[in-house]
Design a protein around this motif. Structure first.
Motif, PDB file in Angstrom:
ATOM      1  N   ASN A   1       0.629  -1.304  -0.448  1.00 55.86           N
ATOM      2  CA  ASN A   1       0.044  -0.149  -0.419  1.00 55.86           C
ATOM      3  C   ASN A   1       1.006   1.515   0.062  1.00 55.86           C
ATOM      4  O   ASN A   1       0.922   2.438  -0.649  1.00 55.86           O
ATOM      5  N   LEU A   2       1.664   0.891   1.146  1.00 56.75           N
ATOM      6  CA  LEU A   2       2.885   2.450   0.495  1.00 56.75           C
ATOM      7  C   LEU A   2       3.714   2.512  -1.033  1.00 56.75           C
ATOM      8  O   LEU A   2       3.605   3.615  -0.991  1.00 56.75           O
ATOM      9  N   ASP A   3       4.213   1.410  -0.929  1.00 57.28           N
ATOM     10  CA  ASP A   3       4.514   1.431  -2.347  1.00 57.28           C
ATOM     11  C   ASP A   3       3.510   2.829  -4.054  1.00 57.28           C
ATOM     12  O   ASP A   3       4.154   2.985  -4.402  1.00 57.28           O
ATOM     13  N   PHE A   4       2.003   1.607  -3.554  1.00 54.05           N
ATOM     14  CA  PHE A   4       1.526   1.593  -4.455  1.00 54.05           C
ATOM     15  C   PHE A   4       0.357   3.865  -4.119  1.00 54.05           C
ATOM     16  O   PHE A   4       0.949   3.979  -4.762  1.00 54.05           O
ATOM     17  N   GLU A   5       0.940   4.098  -3.129  1.00 55.31           N
ATOM     18  CA  GLU A   5       0.277   5.659  -2.169  1.00 55.31           C
ATOM     19  C   GLU A   5       1.623   6.142  -2.961  1.00 55.31           C
ATOM     20  O   GLU A   5       1.715   7.339  -4.104  1.00 55.31           O
ATOM     21  N   GLN A   6       2.832   5.692  -2.598  1.00 56.76           N
ATOM     22  CA  GLN A   6       4.320   6.887  -3.283  1.00 56.76           C
ATOM     23  C   GLN A   6       4.260   6.862  -4.900  1.00 56.76           C
ATOM     24  O   GLN A   6       4.588   7.322  -5.862  1.00 56.76           O
ATOM     25  N   PHE A   7       3.366   5.657  -5.896  1.00 57.22           N
ATOM     26  CA  PHE A   7       3.265   5.600  -7.388  1.00 57.22           C
ATOM     27  C   PHE A   7       1.915   6.658  -7.612  1.00 57.22           C
ATOM     28  O   PHE A   7       1.740   7.600  -8.607  1.00 57.22           O
ATOM     29  N   ARG A   8       1.129   6.672  -6.745  1.00 53.19           N
ATOM     30  CA  ARG A   8       0.080   7.179  -6.941  1.00 53.19           C
ATOM     31  C   ARG A   8       0.001   8.827  -6.781  1.00 53.19           C
ATOM     32  O   ARG A   8      -0.295   9.808  -7.530  1.00 53.19           O
ATOM     33  N   VAL A   9       1.599   9.587  -6.128  1.00 58.64           N
ATOM     34  CA  VAL A   9       2.435  10.489  -6.097  1.00 58.64           C
ATOM     35  C   VAL A   9       2.974  10.803  -7.266  1.00 58.64           C
ATOM     36  O   VAL A   9       2.685  12.191  -7.372  1.00 58.64           O
ATOM     37  N   PHE A  10       3.612  10.455  -7.532  1.00 58.04           N
ATOM     38  CA  PHE A  10       4.144  10.833  -8.493  1.00 58.04           C
ATOM     39  C   PHE A  10       3.752  10.668  -9.365  1.00 58.04           C
ATOM     40  O   PHE A  10       4.067  11.254 -10.156  1.00 58.04           O
TER      41      PHE A  10
ATOM     42  N   GLU B   1       0.522  11.717  -9.682  1.00 55.47           N
ATOM     43  CA  GLU B   1      -0.633  12.755 -10.214  1.00 55.47           C
ATOM     44  C   GLU B   1       0.964  14.221  -9.767  1.00 55.47           C
ATOM     45  O   GLU B   1       0.701  15.038 -11.036  1.00 55.47           O
ATOM     46  N   LYS B   2       1.636  13.927  -9.328  1.00 50.56           N
ATOM     47  CA  LYS B   2       3.454  15.157 -10.028  1.00 50.56           C
ATOM     48  C   LYS B   2       3.792  15.112 -11.239  1.00 50.56           C
ATOM     49  O   LYS B   2       3.815  16.632 -11.953  1.00 50.56           O
ATOM     50  N   ALA B   3       3.564  13.851 -11.633  1.00 51.90           N
ATOM     51  CA  ALA B   3       4.706  14.045 -12.917  1.00 51.90           C
ATOM     52  C   ALA B   3       3.715  14.043 -13.967  1.00 51.90           C
ATOM     53  O   ALA B   3       4.236  14.409 -14.952  1.00 51.90           O
ATOM     54  N   CYS B   4       2.784  13.628 -14.194  1.00 58.72           N
ATOM     55  CA  CYS B   4       1.664  14.097 -14.879  1.00 58.72           C
ATOM     56  C   CYS B   4      -0.104  14.641 -14.973  1.00 58.72           C
ATOM     57  O   CYS B   4      -0.423  14.785 -15.233  1.00 58.72           O
ATOM     58  N   GLY B   5       0.346  14.432 -13.832  1.00 57.10           N
ATOM     59  CA  GLY B   5      -0.994  15.828 -13.318  1.00 57.10           C
ATOM     60  C   GLY B   5      -2.451  14.017 -13.120  1.00 57.10           C
ATOM     61  O   GLY B   5      -3.530  14.972 -13.297  1.00 57.10           O
ATOM     62  N   ILE B   6      -2.270  13.502 -13.041  1.00 60.89           N
ATOM     63  CA  ILE B   6      -3.104  11.616 -13.066  1.00 60.89           C
ATOM     64  C   ILE B   6      -3.479  11.739 -11.779  1.00 60.89           C
ATOM     65  O   ILE B   6      -2.786  11.169 -10.770  1.00 60.89           O
ATOM     66  N   LEU B   7      -4.446  11.688 -11.706  1.00 65.75           N
ATOM     67  CA  LEU B   7      -5.179  11.455 -10.366  1.00 65.75           C
ATOM     68  C   LEU B   7      -5.851   9.920 -10.232  1.00 65.75           C
ATOM     69  O   LEU B   7      -6.652   9.751 -11.130  1.00 65.75           O
ATOM     70  N   LEU B   8      -5.126   9.125  -9.325  1.00 63.68           N
ATOM     71  CA  LEU B   8      -5.222   7.683  -9.165  1.00 63.68           C
ATOM     72  C   LEU B   8      -5.850   7.137  -8.279  1.00 63.68           C
ATOM     73  O   LEU B   8      -5.266   7.779  -7.588  1.00 63.68           O
TER      74      LEU B   8
END
Length: 69
Positions: free
Chosen positions: A5-14, A16-23
């Motif tokens: 879950n922590l890895d997925f959260e890190q991926f989600r934040v990345f 959003e910051k890199a592409c503006g995609i809210l997952l």
């Protein structure tokens, strides 16, 4: 929160910051199933490791597969 879950959260934040995609939080299975082959080919064991590799090695094979031509 588990490591996955922590890895997925890190991926989600990345993403959003890199592409503006809210997952959404409920998309972990979808993300894992879509990226599993790429991660296996690159010897990457987690989404957190994938994010770290993209950030530290932007010219790697992994990053080139993410970029648009």
């Amino acid at each position: 929160m588990s490591t996955g879950n922590l890895d997925f959260e890190q991926f989600r934040v990345f993403l959003e910051k890199a592409c503006g995609i809210l997952l959404g939080e409920n998309k972990q299975y979808l993300v894992s199933s879509r990226l599993n082959k790429l991660m296996e080919q690159q010897g990457i064991k987690s989404l957190g490791e994938l994010v770290q590799r993209i950030q530290t090695q932007p010219r790697s094979v992994c990053a080139s597969r993410w970029s648009m031509p």
